[in-house]
Design a protein around this motif. Structure first.
Motif, mmCIF file in Angstrom:
data_model
loop_
_atom_site.group_PDB
_atom_site.id
_atom_site.type_symbol
_atom_site.label_atom_id
_atom_site.label_comp_id
_atom_site.label_asym_id
_atom_site.label_seq_id
_atom_site.Cartn_x
_atom_site.Cartn_y
_atom_site.Cartn_z
ATOM 1 N N MET A 1 7.302 -40.618 30.646
ATOM 2 C CA MET A 1 6.682 -41.350 29.555
ATOM 3 C C MET A 1 6.294 -42.743 30.044
ATOM 4 N N VAL B 1 4.134 -37.975 28.490
ATOM 5 C CA VAL B 1 3.684 -38.731 27.315
ATOM 6 C C VAL B 1 3.031 -40.010 27.831
ATOM 7 N N VAL C 1 5.122 -37.554 19.168
ATOM 8 C CA VAL C 1 5.889 -37.539 20.418
ATOM 9 C C VAL C 1 7.157 -36.719 20.245
#
Length: 298
Positions: A142, A177, A287
């Motif tokens: 991420m 992400v 998310v």
């Protein structure tokens, strides 16, 4: 001696009323400044956030890895509690552990050294998984801005067995992400069909103007590594982002679509780079849904 700090998690509204009420009094622990690498006199560290809930993956916490932004030239692992507080609290409340990693910035090292630092951080956590009670065979990468680029690059290159610019990963990337992260550095160096300068952030990261080192720019681009084994991606981007144009996320989406890789791109109209909207109830639940789908806690 490493310092363990207990922080009260902020209450938040949005994932659900029940979750918000449950999280109001929840706490997590963070172990600051874990040394994972030394390069000459330079020490490189990470922070490890652990939820105060029972670990549910064979008694261990599934691991998320956060890479900070800052145009590859600034920023720190300490940014996430202030720049992405809702995201941090949300993933911890779900039972995930999160490692926020530092890496050498462009003032001291150019590509591929920062990528190698991130890979070494994850390998370190894999090697010390029992110490920290982590399920570190699989991770989700991420990051935001330059950190989104580095997270995406680690994720895409993880499926290749012939990467020469970092040591062999001991983990598998289960998903990526990315908040407004670059994906094609050669294209980034030609925003508006005007080649960038040697002083630009991307030139400093690469060590030269991308068009002058096209092979290196390609090697540092996430799009170069996408194949049928790539992990799923979720991206977030604003339509008037001047630092990292929306086209960067669209290019990656097109490449992922070409290989049939599951991916999502959420576009927010009228906002620029690092817009606060992306750390709100409008997007953080996406998310969480992505994590539950691709890296579920059993």
């Amino acid at each position: 001696m490493k310092k363990i700090t207990k922080l009260l998690m902020l209450s938040f509204v949005g994932l659900s009323a029940a979750n918000a009420n449950a999280n109001a009094n929840a706490v997590y622990t963070v172990e600051k400044d874990i040394l994972f690498k030394t390069v000459k006199a330079r020490t490189i560290k990470l922070d490890l956030y652990l939820p105060k809930t029972e670990a549910k993956v064979d008694g261990k916490y599934p691991l998320l890895v956060w890479v900070h932004g800052g145009a590859w030239k600034r920023g720190t692992k300490d940014d996430i509690p202030t720049k992405n507080p809702l995201l941090l609290n949300s993933v911890l409340s779900e039972g995930y552990a999160l490692a926020a990693v530092d890496y050498r910035l462009s003032g001291e090292a150019t590509f591929p050294k920062p990528v190698a630092d991130i890979n070494d951080a994850i390998n370190y956590l894999h090697d010390h998984a029992n110490k920290y009670n982590l399920a570190a065979d699989n991770v989700v990468m991420m990051g935001r801005s330059a950190g989104g680029h580095l997270a995406g690059l680690v994720g895409a290159s993880n499926t290749h067995g012939d990467i020469s610019f970092y040591s062999e990963p001991k983990y598998r990337v289960a998903g990526v992400v990315s908040f407004f992260g670059p994906t094609d550095l050669l294209e980034l160096g030609n925003k508006g069909n005007r080649p960038t300068s040697k002083k630009s952030s991307v030139s400093r990261f690469l060590g030269d103007i991308p068009s002058e080192v096209p092979e290196l720019a390609a090697q540092a681009s996430t799009t170069s590594y996408i194949n049928s084994d790539a992990p799923p991606y979720i991206q977030f981007h604003g339509t008037v982002d001047k630092r990292v144009p929306l086209a960067q996320s669209q290019i990656l989406k097109q490449t992922l679509d070409k290989y049939g890789i599951e991916n999502q791109l959420f576009i927010e109209e009228g906002v620029g780079h690092s817009a606060p909207i992306f750390d709100t109830d409008k997007y953080v639940p996406y998310v969480i849904a992505f994590l539950k789908r691709h890296y579920p806690i059993k």
